[in-house]
Motif scaffolding. Structure first.
Motif, PDB file in Angstrom:
ATOM      1  N   PRO B 336       0.824  -1.213   0.000  1.00 23.29           N
ATOM      2  CA  PRO B 336       0.000   0.000   0.000  1.00 23.29           C
ATOM      3  C   PRO B 336       0.860   1.266   0.000  1.00 23.29           C
ATOM      4  O   PRO B 336       0.465   2.304  -0.566  1.00 23.29           O
ATOM      5  CB  PRO B 336      -0.824  -0.103   1.288  1.00 23.29           C
ATOM      6  N   VAL B 337       2.019   1.178   0.607  1.00 24.69           N
ATOM      7  CA  VAL B 337       2.956   2.301   0.638  1.00 24.69           C
ATOM      8  C   VAL B 337       3.397   2.646  -0.784  1.00 24.69           C
ATOM      9  O   VAL B 337       3.496   3.812  -1.180  1.00 24.69           O
ATOM     10  CB  VAL B 337       4.162   1.888   1.515  1.00 24.69           C
ATOM     11  N   ARG B 338       3.624   1.607  -1.553  1.00 22.96           N
ATOM     12  CA  ARG B 338       4.025   1.755  -2.950  1.00 22.96           C
ATOM     13  C   ARG B 338       2.829   2.258  -3.774  1.00 22.96           C
ATOM     14  O   ARG B 338       2.960   3.148  -4.622  1.00 22.96           O
ATOM     15  CB  ARG B 338       4.488   0.371  -3.423  1.00 22.96           C
ATOM     16  N   SER B 339       1.662   1.693  -3.486  1.00 20.58           N
ATOM     17  CA  SER B 339       0.459   2.074  -4.224  1.00 20.58           C
ATOM     18  C   SER B 339       0.146   3.556  -4.033  1.00 20.58           C
ATOM     19  O   SER B 339      -0.175   4.275  -4.989  1.00 20.58           O
ATOM     20  CB  SER B 339      -0.698   1.182  -3.741  1.00 20.58           C
ATOM     21  N   ALA B 340       0.246   4.029  -2.784  1.00 17.86           N
ATOM     22  CA  ALA B 340       0.044   5.463  -2.523  1.00 17.86           C
ATOM     23  C   ALA B 340       1.114   6.260  -3.256  1.00 17.86           C
ATOM     24  O   ALA B 340       0.836   7.312  -3.828  1.00 17.86           O
ATOM     25  CB  ALA B 340       0.114   5.734  -1.028  1.00 17.86           C
ATOM     26  N   GLY B 341       2.333   5.719  -3.278  1.00 20.41           N
ATOM     27  CA  GLY B 341       3.445   6.418  -3.932  1.00 20.41           C
ATOM     28  C   GLY B 341       3.231   6.607  -5.410  1.00 20.41           C
ATOM     29  O   GLY B 341       3.375   7.715  -5.937  1.00 20.41           O
ATOM     30  N   TYR B 342       2.855   5.545  -6.109  1.00 23.56           N
ATOM     31  CA  TYR B 342       2.736   5.710  -7.563  1.00 23.56           C
ATOM     32  C   TYR B 342       1.418   6.351  -7.993  1.00 23.56           C
ATOM     33  O   TYR B 342       1.175   6.538  -9.180  1.00 23.56           O
ATOM     34  CB  TYR B 342       3.078   4.432  -8.331  1.00 23.56           C
ATOM     35  N   SER B 343       0.571   6.701  -7.010  1.00 24.16           N
ATOM     36  CA  SER B 343      -0.647   7.468  -7.325  1.00 24.16           C
ATOM     37  C   SER B 343      -0.567   8.850  -6.695  1.00 24.16           C
ATOM     38  O   SER B 343      -1.591   9.511  -6.527  1.00 24.16           O
ATOM     39  CB  SER B 343      -1.871   6.746  -6.758  1.00 24.16           C
ATOM     40  N   SER B 344       0.649   9.292  -6.351  1.00 22.56           N
ATOM     41  CA  SER B 344       0.758  10.383  -5.391  1.00 22.56           C
ATOM     42  C   SER B 344       0.500  11.779  -5.932  1.00 22.56           C
ATOM     43  O   SER B 344       0.701  12.749  -5.222  1.00 22.56           O
ATOM     44  CB  SER B 344       2.108  10.321  -4.670  1.00 22.56           C
ATOM     45  N   ASN B 363       6.539  -0.882  17.253  1.00 24.43           N
ATOM     46  CA  ASN B 363       6.176  -2.023  18.113  1.00 24.43           C
ATOM     47  C   ASN B 363       4.672  -2.082  18.355  1.00 24.43           C
ATOM     48  O   ASN B 363       4.196  -1.972  19.484  1.00 24.43           O
ATOM     49  CB  ASN B 363       6.925  -1.946  19.444  1.00 24.43           C
ATOM     50  N   LYS B 364       3.956  -2.240  17.270  1.00 19.55           N
ATOM     51  CA  LYS B 364       2.498  -2.327  17.354  1.00 19.55           C
ATOM     52  C   LYS B 364       2.017  -3.480  16.466  1.00 19.55           C
ATOM     53  O   LYS B 364       2.753  -3.959  15.608  1.00 19.55           O
ATOM     54  CB  LYS B 364       1.889  -1.013  16.851  1.00 19.55           C
ATOM     55  N   PRO B 365       0.765  -3.908  16.665  1.00 25.24           N
ATOM     56  CA  PRO B 365       0.200  -4.853  15.695  1.00 25.24           C
ATOM     57  C   PRO B 365       0.366  -4.282  14.290  1.00 25.24           C
ATOM     58  O   PRO B 365       0.449  -3.065  14.117  1.00 25.24           O
ATOM     59  CB  PRO B 365      -1.268  -4.924  16.104  1.00 25.24           C
ATOM     60  N   PHE B 366       0.409  -5.149  13.299  1.00 22.52           N
ATOM     61  CA  PHE B 366       0.915  -4.715  12.003  1.00 22.52           C
ATOM     62  C   PHE B 366      -0.162  -4.296  11.007  1.00 22.52           C
ATOM     63  O   PHE B 366      -1.323  -4.643  11.130  1.00 22.52           O
ATOM     64  CB  PHE B 366       1.847  -5.747  11.404  1.00 22.52           C
ATOM     65  N   GLY B 367       0.306  -3.532  10.027  1.00 22.79           N
ATOM     66  CA  GLY B 367      -0.571  -3.019   8.977  1.00 22.79           C
ATOM     67  C   GLY B 367      -0.437  -3.847   7.711  1.00 22.79           C
ATOM     68  O   GLY B 367       0.566  -4.505   7.485  1.00 22.79           O
ATOM     69  N   GLY B 368      -1.464  -3.805   6.894  1.00 22.77           N
ATOM     70  CA  GLY B 368      -1.421  -4.535   5.623  1.00 22.77           C
ATOM     71  C   GLY B 368      -2.553  -4.091   4.733  1.00 22.77           C
ATOM     72  O   GLY B 368      -2.933  -2.918   4.731  1.00 22.77           O
ATOM     73  N   ALA B 369      -3.114  -5.055   4.010  1.00 20.60           N
ATOM     74  CA  ALA B 369      -4.135  -4.723   3.021  1.00 20.60           C
ATOM     75  C   ALA B 369      -5.461  -4.375   3.688  1.00 20.60           C
ATOM     76  O   ALA B 369      -5.917  -5.088   4.574  1.00 20.60           O
ATOM     77  CB  ALA B 369      -4.339  -5.915   2.081  1.00 20.60           C
ATOM     78  N   TYR B 370      -6.056  -3.301   3.248  1.00 21.25           N
ATOM     79  CA  TYR B 370      -7.415  -2.935   3.656  1.00 21.25           C
ATOM     80  C   TYR B 370      -8.003  -2.140   2.494  1.00 21.25           C
ATOM     81  O   TYR B 370      -7.333  -1.258   1.946  1.00 21.25           O
ATOM     82  CB  TYR B 370      -7.391  -2.112   4.942  1.00 21.25           C
ATOM     83  N   ARG B 371      -9.227  -2.490   2.149  1.00 19.54           N
ATOM     84  CA  ARG B 371      -9.972  -1.815   1.079  1.00 19.54           C
ATOM     85  C   ARG B 371      -9.445  -0.409   0.782  1.00 19.54           C
ATOM     86  O   ARG B 371      -9.494   0.466   1.632  1.00 19.54           O
ATOM     87  CB  ARG B 371     -11.440  -1.731   1.491  1.00 19.54           C
ATOM     88  N   GLY B 372      -8.956  -0.232  -0.426  1.00 16.91           N
ATOM     89  CA  GLY B 372      -8.410   1.058  -0.840  1.00 16.91           C
ATOM     90  C   GLY B 372      -6.895   1.042  -0.942  1.00 16.91           C
ATOM     91  O   GLY B 372      -6.314   1.749  -1.750  1.00 16.91           O
ATOM     92  N   PHE B 373      -6.253   0.235  -0.102  1.00 19.69           N
ATOM     93  CA  PHE B 373      -4.847  -0.138  -0.233  1.00 19.69           C
ATOM     94  C   PHE B 373      -3.922   1.052  -0.494  1.00 19.69           C
ATOM     95  O   PHE B 373      -3.321   1.175  -1.554  1.00 19.69           O
ATOM     96  CB  PHE B 373      -4.733  -1.157  -1.372  1.00 19.69           C
ATOM     97  N   GLY B 374      -3.839   1.946   0.492  1.00 20.76           N
ATOM     98  CA  GLY B 374      -2.939   3.104   0.353  1.00 20.76           C
ATOM     99  C   GLY B 374      -3.636   4.343  -0.156  1.00 20.76           C
ATOM    100  O   GLY B 374      -3.187   5.463   0.075  1.00 20.76           O
ATOM    101  N   LEU B 375      -4.754   4.157  -0.838  1.00 20.39           N
ATOM    102  CA  LEU B 375      -5.422   5.307  -1.450  1.00 20.39           C
ATOM    103  C   LEU B 375      -6.343   6.062  -0.491  1.00 20.39           C
ATOM    104  O   LEU B 375      -6.407   7.294  -0.542  1.00 20.39           O
ATOM    105  CB  LEU B 375      -6.166   4.887  -2.718  1.00 20.39           C
ATOM    106  N   PRO B 376      -7.076   5.380   0.412  1.00 18.80           N
ATOM    107  CA  PRO B 376      -7.817   6.158   1.413  1.00 18.80           C
ATOM    108  C   PRO B 376      -6.846   6.977   2.263  1.00 18.80           C
ATOM    109  O   PRO B 376      -7.177   8.083   2.702  1.00 18.80           O
ATOM    110  CB  PRO B 376      -8.513   5.095   2.267  1.00 18.80           C
ATOM    111  N   GLU B 377      -5.648   6.434   2.460  1.00 17.64           N
ATOM    112  CA  GLU B 377      -4.627   7.139   3.216  1.00 17.64           C
ATOM    113  C   GLU B 377      -4.156   8.365   2.410  1.00 17.64           C
ATOM    114  O   GLU B 377      -4.193   9.499   2.895  1.00 17.64           O
ATOM    115  CB  GLU B 377      -3.439   6.205   3.499  1.00 17.64           C
ATOM    116  N   LEU B 378      -3.757   8.100   1.163  1.00 22.34           N
ATOM    117  CA  LEU B 378      -3.302   9.192   0.302  1.00 22.34           C
ATOM    118  C   LEU B 378      -4.383  10.253   0.119  1.00 22.34           C
ATOM    119  O   LEU B 378      -4.160  11.450   0.302  1.00 22.34           O
ATOM    120  CB  LEU B 378      -2.902   8.624  -1.075  1.00 22.34           C
ATOM    121  N   MET B 379      -5.578   9.827  -0.256  1.00 20.83           N
ATOM    122  CA  MET B 379      -6.654  10.778  -0.557  1.00 20.83           C
ATOM    123  C   MET B 379      -7.174  11.441   0.715  1.00 20.83           C
ATOM    124  O   MET B 379      -7.622  12.573   0.680  1.00 20.83           O
ATOM    125  CB  MET B 379      -7.802  10.066  -1.262  1.00 20.83           C
ATOM    126  N   GLY B 380      -7.124  10.687   1.814  1.00 21.15           N
ATOM    127  CA  GLY B 380      -7.549  11.260   3.094  1.00 21.15           C
ATOM    128  C   GLY B 380      -6.740  12.506   3.405  1.00 21.15           C
ATOM    129  O   GLY B 380      -7.223  13.447   4.030  1.00 21.15           O
TER     130      GLY B 380
END
Lengths: 294, 805
Positions: B336-344, B363-380
């Motif tokens: 998702p980090v890459r996905s947000a990057g190439y749509s940035s 040191n937290k529970p981990f992140g991964g795929a969630y509907r939108g995959f980097g884009l809700p983060e980027l667009m948010g």
């Protein structure tokens, strides 16, 4: 998580329920609706070896209303039964509001009003209503029957003053004197299915010396709390103005002592105690002076 | 000439496959499967420390519990797994890295014994300093979550930095941003942040694994979105041949990315492959309270965006710094980090681009795929910053967006030309439907009203060579079976495939079945993720159905002594007008046709189809440039109308309108479902969802008591969902991905609406009641912006009054 093995006892009358509790002592816990205790058992918050299920005890059911004495709520009366009870709807607005603000319709079909109060969780929706109606808890135990005033019933978070082996059989909410109006306003993080961040119950009664108010709060102190000073400030005023409401609201905020936790911060809770006090008092005052009596 | 006729083909509104079984309650999910008395139950004992060396684990008391068979610890099963980066062991080995990490697996004859055994395991730890804040983790290497990072295998298109906490650093370098900033009339720099959120699927993870004693063959029944990717990750992690692993994926109760890749299966295998256990099936059911601690959630993020804008309101440059908090694993979260990057550059054409997108270990529970995959983060972040920028330069935010829109043919930030779309039509419709340019009075007494708008864009985020294949079998009574290893988790894939098969075969949809994935029967598909299925698997199903049709027509042509072109299939009846023939498909398609030649010809008709995107090139690791970085972008927009109660901070959404250019609605019922569902999920995420921790890294919101999701009482009764159909060139029917997109922009649209209503900008999600109330108070003090650092809660919790006992 899943539940550990336990024994279930399902007594068929009150005497055997008390006998059962006496026999197992601290190894046993009571279950009414089970909507708290079963969840706690799943999470290992409590680990009773014996669960005494009260659902088949006939003495514990039912709701009765006598205009001079008030409403008597059996320990097994569900939140929905009370919330939709006709006499409760007419005379106990805060109780009914509290019932309908509790969880969702499915859970309300299992959860009991008395159970919500006995669980003594500070955010329990029914607790402020029991406070403003100055409920009396009718208890049966090894020493026979006794009554406990609600003000003395809850002693801390998840703690009540029942002696070992005692069971709350029912609770009576005395009939408010004269014309009355009451409401319960709950603030949560969303519009349904949440624990109160703040809950306010208000009861206004038309007495000989004018209007009398009772205000009680949920989720903002370890024990049920009445805002005595705010009640005094409002006493006698049938339609309190903004300035009076503000004074009462500030006094209410001074009466409570919320914590910060994941559900809300202390500051927000204090602000909301003020805001909801203003709202609850205004609603009750309006209803009291209007034709509607709730 | 089209040779098929059907009522329920592509574009038809149909009922959905498997809805009936779901409504009746007879569809068996993984937890419903029965394995008899052989079945063992596994339960994880978890870390109470955020970062510590494991000094010792004492399982002796647990082993005394009646029914406990074995307690497996990390040292018994040292295998690293991961989709993109092998940084995850199913059980902690040597060290624990978050509160809740599995440390031991108790395997017992019953669930109760496993539970009791779990409670009897103890561990001793030697504390290590933890790091929770991703900016601190990224910029200060005093605490390394993975000191062994350089030894981890990874795919070539991600770039971890050993010796740091950076698990992936994706870059875009295009043009000269510094020069462009220097020449800009306006420079706007803003930051937005959001905590981790969780999928909230109804069905928790559940898995049963069994190793066959004599062969070592593994069978895995699991709540998996992607049977084949799961098999591959397990095979790679174990060094096992693919053919020795069978994955069966029963229907799942919601996934949203949370059941993609490999989630809990390796943990279950640690039990099932133990020498003392193997041969017996082991079941691992993850209780609700532990779902967020066992597999990934959506990464938290902090986004800093700087825009250079010229005097005309054209954006000339953008500089992005995205810090994704990926917790202790980036095995999936690197992408998702890459996905947000190439749509940035979002939905905008911006000639000069500099992007640094980081996956940061904490040191937290981990992140991964969630509907939108980097884009809700980027667009948010981006759609909020665009709104701020427009207002700062005195332009209407919608005009500003239209002016800078990434129109067809213009290059994206990777240099790839934008595909055809009708985003401007969508914008126009939403402006009109929501009366976005009108200020309307609040409907509720004492409340204030505001309207907000945001654009959305997303490409399927997947490796360049993610492929699909399908088999279409025509049965002896004219029925059809489709084997397509997509997981239908509610999105309606099987309905869509049945519609495609119906379209290509002229057979009514009622006669077509599509089966849940099993790697033993189904041909390969990469994953059910990325909004790719109806497009990529759609191609494979269409090709397989076409292949089956051509085989069938050839047989009838020979049988009837005519050309295949003269034959049609209409509602399951094979017709040849010229020959006066009309016959229902019958057992001849199974047993062969007795031809005029006097010989049987044919036999069972099996069509097959495969697809791989032919021309995608992974972006250059140094510059992020690629002639075709992704297969296509789907674009869209959201408009919301909200009201706020200034006295409590309560927010109500009056109305929402969401439109996307999806190319073609293959299955309109499901397209509408996706837009409605994602919009509600996006509103929920924006208004209330967050994972919170105490100062020791303990999750305070493990279940739905305190992890709040919008109920039907919290969202508008109706979502105005619509779509445009500008066809995609390389596509089965012109369709593009649509599944994730509706989740992307409701949150920023609400954020913009709140600004419109309140006049103060909230830079932190979610915009829950308490935060909105706080913003209103800040506004009264003259503030224009409110920013609550996500880790502030840990701090405030530390200092909070917590004296009730």
């Amino acid at each position: 998580m899943s539940m550990l093995a336990f024994e279930l006892e399902r007594p068929r009358d009150l005497a055997s329920a008390v006998e059962s509790l006496g026999r197992h002592g601290s190894r046993a816990m009571l279950k009414a609706g089970g909507t708290d205790v079963i969840v706690w058992m799943h999470k290992h918050a409590v680990q009773p070896e014996v669960l005494v299920d009260l659902s088949e005890v006939p003495e514990l059911g039912g709701i009765s209303f006598y205009p001079h004495r008030g409403i008597k709520i059996g320990a097994m009366a569900t939140v929905n039964q009370v919330g939709t009870h006709e006499d409760a709807r007419v005379h106990y607005g805060a109780l009914v509001d509290a019932c309908l603000s509790h969880s969702d319709p499915l859970i309300r079909n299992k959860a009991t009003v008395v159970g919500n109060v006995c669980a003594a969780v500070p955010s329990g929706d029914l607790i402020p209503a029991f406070s403003v109606y100055e409920a009396v808890m009718h208890v049966y135990g090894p020493g026979g029957e006794r009554d406990i005033a609600f003000a003395d019933f809850i002693t801390g978070p998840r703690k009540n003053s029942l002696a070992p082996g005692e069971i709350v059989v029912s609770a009576t909410l005395p009939m408010p004197s004269g014309r009355s109006a009451a409401c319960y306003i709950k603030l949560g993080r969303r519009n349904a299915l949440d624990l109160a961040q703040v809950g306010v119950a208000c009861l206004a009664m038309q007495g000989s010396k004018g209007a009398e108010y009772r205000l009680a709060y949920g989720a903002v102190s370890p024990r049920p709390v009445r805002a005595a000073e705010a009640e005094d400030i409002l006493a006698g005023s049938e339609s309190p103005d903004e300035a009076l409401l503000d004074r009462a609201a500030k006094a209410a905020a001074a009466a409570v002592n919320p914590i910060t936790d994941v559900r809300a911060g202390r500051e927000y809770r204090l602000s909301m105690v003020e805001e909801l006090t203003r709202r609850a008092v205004s609603i009750c005052a309006e209803r009291l002076t209007g034709r509607e009596s709730r | 000439m089209k040779q098929t006729v059907t009522r329920n083909g592509v574009g038809a509104w149909t009922t959905r496959k498997y809805d009936h079984e779901k409504a009746v309650g007879t569809l068996a999910f993984t937890d419903d499967l029965r394995f008899g008395p052989e079945l063992l139950h596994a339960r994880a004992f978890r870390s109470t420390k955020a970062h510590a060396e494991i000094v010792s684990i004492d399982v002796s008391e647990a082993m005394k519990v009646k029914g406990v068979v074995k307690v497996v610890v990390g040292e018994n099963f040292v295998h690293r797994f991961g989709l993109y980066l092998h940084d995850r062991t199913p059980l902690a080995v040597g060290k624990v890295r978050y509160v809740g990490e599995p440390v031991a697996l108790v395997v017992a004859e019953t669930e109760e014994a496993a539970e009791e055994g779990m409670l009897k395991v103890t561990a001793k730890y030697r504390d290590l300093p933890p790091v929770f804040d991703p900016i601190k983790a990224a910029t200060d290497n005093s605490v390394l979550v993975h000191p062994e990072l350089e030894t981890y295998e990874h795919v070539p298109f991600i770039t971890p930095f050993p010796g740091t906490n950076i698990a992936n650093w994706f870059r875009i370098r295009r043009g000269d941003v510094e020069k462009a900033f220097a020449e800009s009339k306006y420079v706007v720099e803003e930051a937005v942040n959001c905590p981790q959120i969780a999928h909230g699927f109804l069905e928790p993870h559940c898995c049963i694994c069994k190793e066959e004693l004599s062969t070592g063959n593994l069978t895995i029944w699991s709540t998996a979105q992607s049977a084949f990717a799961l098999r591959e990750i397990i095979a790679t992690g174990l060094g096992y041949p693919l053919a020795k692993i069978r994955v069966i994926a029963p229907p799942i109760g919601g996934g949203f990315g949370g059941k993609a890749g490999m989630t809990v299966e390796a943990l279950c295998l640690a039990g099932a492959m133990d020498p003392d256990i193997k041969g017996r099936p082991v079941k691992l059911y993850i209780p609700r309270e532990e779902v967020m601690l066992t597999s990934w959630v959506r990464q938290a993020y902090i986004a800093k965006i700087k825009l250079g804008i010229d005097a005309d309101g054209k954006i000339t440059a953008i500089k992005n710094n995205f810090y994704f908090d990926t917790g202790i694993s980036a095995e999936y979260g690197a992408n998702p980090v890459r996905s947000a990057g190439y749509s940035s550059t979002g939905c905008y054409y911006i000639p000069n681009v500099w992007t640094d997108s980081y996956a940061v270990y904490t040191n937290k529970p981990f992140g991964g795929a969630y509907r939108g995959f980097g884009l809700p983060e980027l667009m948010g972040a981006m759609e909020v910053v665009i709104d701020i920028a427009a207002r700062k330069i005195g332009m209407d935010p919608i005009e500003f967006r239209l002016k800078n829109m990434l129109r067809t043919g213009l290059p994206t930030c990777t240099g790839m030309p934008m595909n055809a779309h009708s985003l401007d039509t969508i914008v126009e419709k939403i402006v009109d439907r929501m009366k976005l340019k009108e200020k309307e009075p609040a409907k509720r007494k004492g409340w204030v009203r505001g309207k907000g708008f945001a654009l959305a864009l997303k490409a399927p985020a997947m490796p360049a060579d993610a492929s699909s294949s399908a088999i279409v079998k025509i049965l002896g009574d004219g029925g059809v079976e489709v084997l397509a290893a997509t997981m239908d988790m509610g999105q309606g894939a099987y309905t869509a495939y049945a519609q495609i098969a119906s379209e290509e075969l002229g057979i009514p949809i009622e006669k077509i079945r599509c089966y849940y994935p099993d790697t033993q029967s189904h041909p390969y598909d990469w994953q059910t993720v990325a909004s790719r299925s109806c497009w990529s698997m759609g191609m494979a199903v269409k090709r397989a159905a076409t292949d089956a049709r051509e085989k069938l027509l050839a047989l009838y042509a020979e049988f009837w002594q005519t050309d295949p072109e003269t034959i049609t299939i209409e509602h399951g009846i094979v017709k040849c007008k010229a020959k006066g023939k009309a016959e229902p498909i019958d057992v001849q398609v199974q047993n062969g046709f007795f031809m005029p030649s006097g010989k049987f010809v044919g036999g069972p008709i099996i069509g097959s189809g495969t697809f791989v995107p032919p021309d995608v090139v992974n972006p250059d690791p140094e510059t992020g440039q690629s002639p075709k970085s992704v297969v296509h972008f789907t674009v869209g927009a959201v408009g919301v109308d909200v009201e706020v109660d200034p006295a409590t901070g309560a927010v109500e959404v009056n109305k929402v309108s969401a439109g996307y250019d999806i190319g073609k609605a293959v299955s309109p019922m499901n397209v509408r479902g996706q837009i409605e569902g994602g919009t509600v999920q996006g509103i929920s995420a924006g208004l209330m969802e967050a994972m919170y921790y105490d100062e020791h890294g303990k999750l305070l919101t493990p279940d739905f008591t305190d992890y709040k999701i919008a109920t039907s009482m919290d969202v508008p009764g109706e979502v105005d969902a619509f779509w445009e159909e500008t066809p995609e060139e390389l596509s089965p029917y012109g369709n593009r991905g649509v599944a994730e997109h509706s989740m992307i922009s409701p949150a920023p649209a609400i954020n913009n609406a709140l600004f419109d209503a309140l006049g103060i900008r909230i830079h932190t999600y979610p915009t829950g009641r308490e935060r909105v109330y706080k913003a209103i108070q800040e506004k009264k003090r003259g503030e224009t912006d409110i920013w609550e650092y996500p880790y502030a809660l840990e701090q405030s919790y530390k200092n909070a009054v917590k004296e009730w006992k």
